[in-house]
Design a protein around this motif. Structure first.
Motif: not given
Length: 212
Positions: A85-110
């Motif tokens: 389980l330790e190794g299994w969950n280690a695969v998750i590194v973090g957010e893809m670069p810039g994705i938070d801002a892109l999703l926030a902008a898109a969610a204002r429209h769709l």
């Protein structure tokens, strides 16, 4: 190529999570397991396959303990469930670069949705740490919850019905050629994501963000 995308051509956006929204690296799991087993990472990597039991785990048909038992056999290592389980969950590194801002902008429209082939253990490990990022999605469809996984047609049909708009009015973002082909066969518009720039350019073509 995003020439098929134009403003007002979509009523909803559907995003894969791994390598589109969340950065993942399977080699981190293999390295962790190898260290616990005192084995070479290359040896573990050569034996690891996304085979039947992997897929059964992703649709919730078997639990983590049962899946780790199959890995113990296929990888030829004898480590504990906790070490797997330790190794299994280690695969998750973090957010893809810039994705938070892109999703926030898109969610204002769709309305935004996510659809991920994942398992209960991974879902538990990323849900809380990335709650803010995931809050951009009205619904997150997980294969382990709905019992269906990409690229099966039944999986896309289930998600399209739940979203409640025609498949042709949904733009689907995924990093897998296989998943993109499956979605396209089910009638969705598709964007093959190789880098975060692909997401940005598609959203710009839809008139949802400005490109820099």
């Amino acid at each position: 190529m995003t020439s098929f995308l134009t403003p007002h051509c979509a009523d909803a956006l559907l995003f894969d999570l791994g390598r589109v929204v969340l950065d993942v690296d399977v080699t981190r799991a293999l390295a962790c397991w190898a260290a616990h087993a005192n084995a070479a990472p290359a040896q573990i990597a050569a034996r690891f396959r996304q085979e039947h039991h992997y897929q059964q785990h992703e649709i919730g048909a078997i639990d983590a303990s049962a899946y780790f038992a199959t890995l113990r056999h296929s990888l030829g290592i004898d480590i504990t469930d906790e070490q797997f389980l330790e190794g299994w969950n280690a695969v998750i590194v973090g957010e893809m670069p810039g994705i938070d801002a892109l999703l926030a902008a898109a969610a204002r429209h769709l309305p935004l949705y996510a659809f991920s082939n994942t398992n209960v253990a991974h879902a538990a490990s990323f849900s809380a740490p990335f709650a803010k990022l995931l809050s951009h999605f009205q619904t997150v469809f997980l294969s382990s919850s709905i019992g269906l996984r990409k690229p099966d047609a039944a999986a896309y049909d289930h998600v399209v019905r739940a979203i409640g708009v025609p498949a042709a009015r949904i733009v689907f973002f995924d990093d897998s050629n296989e998943n993109i082909a499956g979605a396209r066969a089910s009638g969705l518009k598709t964007v093959h994501v190789r880098t975060p720039r692909d997401v940005a350019e598609a959203l710009a073509a839809l008139g949802l963000v400005e490109t820099k």
